[in-house]
Design a protein around this motif. Sequence first.
Motif, PDB file in Angstrom:
ATOM      1  N   TYR A 128       9.876  10.139  -5.425  1.00  0.00           N
ATOM      2  CA  TYR A 128      10.894   9.499  -4.205  1.00  0.00           C
ATOM      3  C   TYR A 128      10.122   8.442  -3.598  1.00  0.00           C
ATOM      4  O   TYR A 128      10.667   7.451  -3.393  1.00  0.00           O
ATOM      5  CB  TYR A 128      10.887  10.914  -3.038  1.00  0.00           C
ATOM      6  N   TYR A 129       8.751   8.611  -3.398  1.00  0.00           N
ATOM      7  CA  TYR A 129       7.982   7.397  -2.580  1.00  0.00           C
ATOM      8  C   TYR A 129       7.954   6.348  -3.917  1.00  0.00           C
ATOM      9  O   TYR A 129       8.045   4.995  -3.391  1.00  0.00           O
ATOM     10  CB  TYR A 129       6.667   7.838  -2.329  1.00  0.00           C
ATOM     11  N   ARG A 130       7.756   6.662  -4.959  1.00  0.00           N
ATOM     12  CA  ARG A 130       7.582   5.440  -5.970  1.00  0.00           C
ATOM     13  C   ARG A 130       8.929   4.821  -5.909  1.00  0.00           C
ATOM     14  O   ARG A 130       8.934   3.542  -6.017  1.00  0.00           O
ATOM     15  CB  ARG A 130       7.654   6.138  -7.357  1.00  0.00           C
ATOM     16  N   ASP A 131      10.208   5.330  -5.881  1.00  0.00           N
ATOM     17  CA  ASP A 131      11.465   4.667  -5.858  1.00  0.00           C
ATOM     18  C   ASP A 131      11.455   3.966  -4.613  1.00  0.00           C
ATOM     19  O   ASP A 131      11.925   2.718  -4.415  1.00  0.00           O
ATOM     20  CB  ASP A 131      12.640   5.531  -6.050  1.00  0.00           C
ATOM     21  N   LEU A 132      11.115   4.677  -3.511  1.00  0.00           N
ATOM     22  CA  LEU A 132      11.264   3.886  -2.081  1.00  0.00           C
ATOM     23  C   LEU A 132      10.455   2.717  -1.990  1.00  0.00           C
ATOM     24  O   LEU A 132      10.665   1.738  -1.239  1.00  0.00           O
ATOM     25  CB  LEU A 132      10.932   4.977  -1.179  1.00  0.00           C
ATOM     26  N   TYR A 133       9.300   2.811  -2.463  1.00  0.00           N
ATOM     27  CA  TYR A 133       8.367   1.548  -2.442  1.00  0.00           C
ATOM     28  C   TYR A 133       8.361   0.740  -3.631  1.00  0.00           C
ATOM     29  O   TYR A 133       7.572  -0.353  -3.474  1.00  0.00           O
ATOM     30  CB  TYR A 133       6.835   2.385  -2.304  1.00  0.00           C
ATOM     31  N   ARG A 134       9.207   0.680  -4.297  1.00  0.00           N
ATOM     32  CA  ARG A 134       9.653  -0.278  -5.322  1.00  0.00           C
ATOM     33  C   ARG A 134       9.647  -1.757  -4.861  1.00  0.00           C
ATOM     34  O   ARG A 134      10.468  -1.854  -3.821  1.00  0.00           O
ATOM     35  CB  ARG A 134      10.522   0.013  -6.352  1.00  0.00           C
ATOM     36  N   GLY A 135       8.874  -2.758  -5.242  1.00  0.00           N
ATOM     37  CA  GLY A 135       9.037  -4.065  -4.593  1.00  0.00           C
ATOM     38  C   GLY A 135       7.916  -4.426  -3.813  1.00  0.00           C
ATOM     39  O   GLY A 135       7.870  -5.735  -3.288  1.00  0.00           O
ATOM     40  N   LEU A 136       7.212  -3.343  -3.162  1.00  0.00           N
ATOM     41  CA  LEU A 136       6.281  -3.651  -2.010  1.00  0.00           C
ATOM     42  C   LEU A 136       4.884  -4.163  -2.697  1.00  0.00           C
ATOM     43  O   LEU A 136       4.619  -3.882  -3.710  1.00  0.00           O
ATOM     44  CB  LEU A 136       6.027  -2.196  -1.364  1.00  0.00           C
ATOM     45  N   PRO A 137       4.059  -4.805  -1.857  1.00  0.00           N
ATOM     46  CA  PRO A 137       2.703  -5.384  -2.491  1.00  0.00           C
ATOM     47  C   PRO A 137       2.069  -4.023  -3.091  1.00  0.00           C
ATOM     48  O   PRO A 137       2.100  -2.854  -2.720  1.00  0.00           O
ATOM     49  CB  PRO A 137       2.138  -5.738  -1.098  1.00  0.00           C
ATOM     50  N   ARG A 138       0.992  -4.473  -3.998  1.00  0.00           N
ATOM     51  CA  ARG A 138       0.128  -3.393  -4.559  1.00  0.00           C
ATOM     52  C   ARG A 138      -0.760  -2.633  -3.476  1.00  0.00           C
ATOM     53  O   ARG A 138      -0.609  -1.325  -3.700  1.00  0.00           O
ATOM     54  CB  ARG A 138      -0.375  -4.088  -5.563  1.00  0.00           C
ATOM     55  N   ARG A 139      -1.123  -3.219  -2.745  1.00  0.00           N
ATOM     56  CA  ARG A 139      -1.881  -2.469  -1.515  1.00  0.00           C
ATOM     57  C   ARG A 139      -1.078  -2.574  -0.436  1.00  0.00           C
ATOM     58  O   ARG A 139      -0.736  -3.793   0.173  1.00  0.00           O
ATOM     59  CB  ARG A 139      -3.303  -3.102  -1.462  1.00  0.00           C
ATOM     60  N   VAL A 140      -0.975  -1.580   0.517  1.00  0.00           N
ATOM     61  CA  VAL A 140      -0.296  -1.661   1.686  1.00  0.00           C
ATOM     62  C   VAL A 140      -1.243  -0.929   2.795  1.00  0.00           C
ATOM     63  O   VAL A 140      -1.266   0.445   2.568  1.00  0.00           O
ATOM     64  CB  VAL A 140       1.135  -0.740   1.631  1.00  0.00           C
ATOM     65  N   ASP A 141      -1.821  -1.597   3.814  1.00  0.00           N
ATOM     66  CA  ASP A 141      -2.338  -0.939   4.795  1.00  0.00           C
ATOM     67  C   ASP A 141      -1.869  -1.170   6.223  1.00  0.00           C
ATOM     68  O   ASP A 141      -2.351  -1.110   7.216  1.00  0.00           O
ATOM     69  CB  ASP A 141      -3.768  -1.263   4.701  1.00  0.00           C
ATOM     70  N   ASN A 142      -0.396  -1.900   6.351  1.00  0.00           N
ATOM     71  CA  ASN A 142       0.252  -2.201   7.280  1.00  0.00           C
ATOM     72  C   ASN A 142       1.381  -1.440   7.275  1.00  0.00           C
ATOM     73  O   ASN A 142       2.360  -1.458   6.525  1.00  0.00           O
ATOM     74  CB  ASN A 142       0.428  -3.507   7.499  1.00  0.00           C
ATOM     75  N   PRO A 143       1.551  -0.228   8.302  1.00  0.00           N
ATOM     76  CA  PRO A 143       2.761   0.558   8.223  1.00  0.00           C
ATOM     77  C   PRO A 143       4.069  -0.071   8.362  1.00  0.00           C
ATOM     78  O   PRO A 143       5.052   0.252   8.021  1.00  0.00           O
ATOM     79  CB  PRO A 143       2.396   1.520   9.328  1.00  0.00           C
ATOM     80  N   ALA A 144       4.217  -1.225   9.211  1.00  0.00           N
ATOM     81  CA  ALA A 144       5.207  -1.853   9.330  1.00  0.00           C
ATOM     82  C   ALA A 144       6.007  -2.401   8.113  1.00  0.00           C
ATOM     83  O   ALA A 144       7.345  -2.661   7.985  1.00  0.00           O
ATOM     84  CB  ALA A 144       4.995  -3.210  10.217  1.00  0.00           C
ATOM     85  N   LEU A 145       5.203  -2.336   7.019  1.00  0.00           N
ATOM     86  CA  LEU A 145       5.599  -2.766   5.507  1.00  0.00           C
ATOM     87  C   LEU A 145       6.315  -1.753   4.780  1.00  0.00           C
ATOM     88  O   LEU A 145       7.239  -1.897   4.011  1.00  0.00           O
ATOM     89  CB  LEU A 145       4.702  -3.257   4.814  1.00  0.00           C
ATOM     90  N   LEU A 146       6.432  -0.279   5.335  1.00  0.00           N
ATOM     91  CA  LEU A 146       6.961   0.699   4.799  1.00  0.00           C
ATOM     92  C   LEU A 146       8.182   1.058   5.220  1.00  0.00           C
ATOM     93  O   LEU A 146       8.556   0.972   6.672  1.00  0.00           O
ATOM     94  CB  LEU A 146       6.171   1.766   4.970  1.00  0.00           C
ATOM     95  N   PRO A 147       9.123   1.419   4.571  1.00  0.00           N
ATOM     96  CA  PRO A 147      10.600   1.888   4.830  1.00  0.00           C
ATOM     97  C   PRO A 147      10.402   3.392   5.628  1.00  0.00           C
ATOM     98  O   PRO A 147       9.335   3.975   5.541  1.00  0.00           O
ATOM     99  CB  PRO A 147      11.165   2.309   3.473  1.00  0.00           C
ATOM    100  N   VAL A 148      11.164   3.530   6.454  1.00  0.00           N
ATOM    101  CA  VAL A 148      11.328   4.824   7.169  1.00  0.00           C
ATOM    102  C   VAL A 148      12.025   5.844   6.566  1.00  0.00           C
ATOM    103  O   VAL A 148      12.876   5.973   5.768  1.00  0.00           O
ATOM    104  CB  VAL A 148      12.188   4.497   8.659  1.00  0.00           C
ATOM    105  N   THR A 149      11.102   7.033   6.832  1.00  0.00           N
ATOM    106  CA  THR A 149      11.597   8.494   6.167  1.00  0.00           C
ATOM    107  C   THR A 149      11.989   9.358   7.431  1.00  0.00           C
ATOM    108  O   THR A 149      11.634   8.958   8.658  1.00  0.00           O
ATOM    109  CB  THR A 149      10.765   9.203   5.176  1.00  0.00           C
ATOM    110  N   ASP A 150      12.630  10.397   7.135  1.00  0.00           N
ATOM    111  CA  ASP A 150      13.105  11.588   7.974  1.00  0.00           C
ATOM    112  C   ASP A 150      13.185  12.934   7.321  1.00  0.00           C
ATOM    113  O   ASP A 150      13.128  12.887   6.251  1.00  0.00           O
ATOM    114  CB  ASP A 150      14.178  11.280   9.026  1.00  0.00           C
ATOM    115  N   LYS A 151      13.330  13.724   8.093  1.00  0.00           N
ATOM    116  CA  LYS A 151      13.300  15.226   7.577  1.00  0.00           C
ATOM    117  C   LYS A 151      14.595  15.354   6.592  1.00  0.00           C
ATOM    118  O   LYS A 151      14.697  15.731   5.438  1.00  0.00           O
ATOM    119  CB  LYS A 151      13.495  16.142   8.657  1.00  0.00           C
ATOM    120  N   ARG A 152      15.873  14.670   6.952  1.00  0.00           N
ATOM    121  CA  ARG A 152      17.085  14.864   6.026  1.00  0.00           C
ATOM    122  C   ARG A 152      16.946  14.174   4.756  1.00  0.00           C
ATOM    123  O   ARG A 152      17.194  14.807   3.727  1.00  0.00           O
ATOM    124  CB  ARG A 152      18.283  14.024   6.898  1.00  0.00           C
ATOM    125  N   ARG A 153      16.355  12.981   4.883  1.00  0.00           N
ATOM    126  CA  ARG A 153      16.220  12.392   3.417  1.00  0.00           C
ATOM    127  C   ARG A 153      15.100  12.903   2.588  1.00  0.00           C
ATOM    128  O   ARG A 153      15.334  13.009   1.570  1.00  0.00           O
ATOM    129  CB  ARG A 153      15.609  10.762   4.028  1.00  0.00           C
TER     130      ARG A 153
END
Length: 466
Positions: free
Chosen positions: A49-74
């Motif tokens: 799930y996260y591999r698909d969601l984070y496709r295209g993001l930088p190799r290292r991410v230490d800033n949460p604002a770069l990440l897509p949002v998740t929730d219980k339903r998804r």
Amino acid sequence: MTQDNTPADMSWLSQDIRRARRQGTEGLARRQRARLADAVARARAGSPYYRDLYRGLPRRVDNPALLPVTDKRRLMERFDDWSTDREITYDNIRAFVDDPEQIGQPFLGRYMVATTSGTSGRRGLFVLDDRYLNVGAALMSQALTTWLGPSGILRAAARGGRFAQLVAVGGHYVGFAGNRRAAREGGWRNKILRVFSVHTPLPELVAQLNAYRPAVIIGYTSTIMLLTAEREAGRLTIDPVLLQPAGETMTTADVNRTAAAFGGRTAVRTAYGATECTYLSYSCAQGWYHVNSDWAVVEPVEADYRPTPPGQYSHTVLVTNLANRVQPFLRYDLGDSVLLKPTPCRCGSPLPAIRVQGRAGDILTFPGASGEEVRLSPLALSTLFDRTPGVELFQIVQTAPSVLRVRLRLTGGALPDEVWGSVETELKVLSADNNLGELTIVRAPEPPQQSPGGKYRTVIPLSEGS
């Protein structure tokens, strides 16, 4: 991905927590960035799930604002792709939680399982690894030490160090499952901690606590408020060193009322968290929740997920758990409205300080069989449904003093009449145990209804349900 000693070395973990707070905001932020980058890397490596969601993001991410949002339903919709342990599937965990004999037992021989009510339209099935549990235990120990102080620790020790934990029993709730797990493992905690069920009729619970005389009480806010009223009436005679309400938001007025009822020598300190991140924050003497930012990220945001300015209440809050690796919660929409303090807290803590609106526990009042008034915590009702197989989402609406209208959404394959029979039996037992009058239970044809904000309230008292 980084390595650390936290899964097994509690001594190292406790020392690092203290060291981080001594180092201040810089030390906390450094740990947060490193642990976030590690969490993202591990999620990408192990979770489809996260591999698909984070496709295209930088190799290292230490800033949460770069990440897509998740929730219980998804996450629940992609359950089999969510976990980093590929042995975990919806079917095998569903079978596990439907068996009450498995409460507190290790799932797949190595994990704890916890369930939650569905406030956003779907119940949660959560898998907690040892790393998460150890971090939570160490942070709670740090909070207790801070809250009690040297004199409070001595006073608690003089009373045998007895802890009372008020929990919902009979289901895979994080508090009860954790206690069952601890009991199975043995150790010193079993000698000083006793579990009290929130399903116990209030007069019996009061008598049990009066006999036990705990030094510390930890439990749901709505149950603590019922005990506050019993203390004011003189029926509850204990004077604990510390009261720690949790699980539901406690207003400043409720904190002040509880502190006054129990007297000046009882400290009242609260916790704000969720099963998704139990250790998220603990309160200080100034009434602010301090986020354990070395192990969690809290982002107050607007409806479009833009940051909410400090000093203003947000539309919702995004939470990142930096400890649980088996089921990552990264930028997870928790749904509460949060205010970030714009200035340092007067208590001196370097941790970010927040206030929270939402998740208040509404007490329900019923006429008793003998004409007296009977008050029940919403947890006494809602947890009956959480442990009933076949229920995906429920809503209990009090439409008259002795009438409950029950709305259900069932899991796929559940037999409606069989599930309703279980629900009706549970409610009748609750009614008899608490000496209620004639309780009418209505099987609603409509499903649970959303509030204007899109959430599902599981228990709606008469003042709002009529």
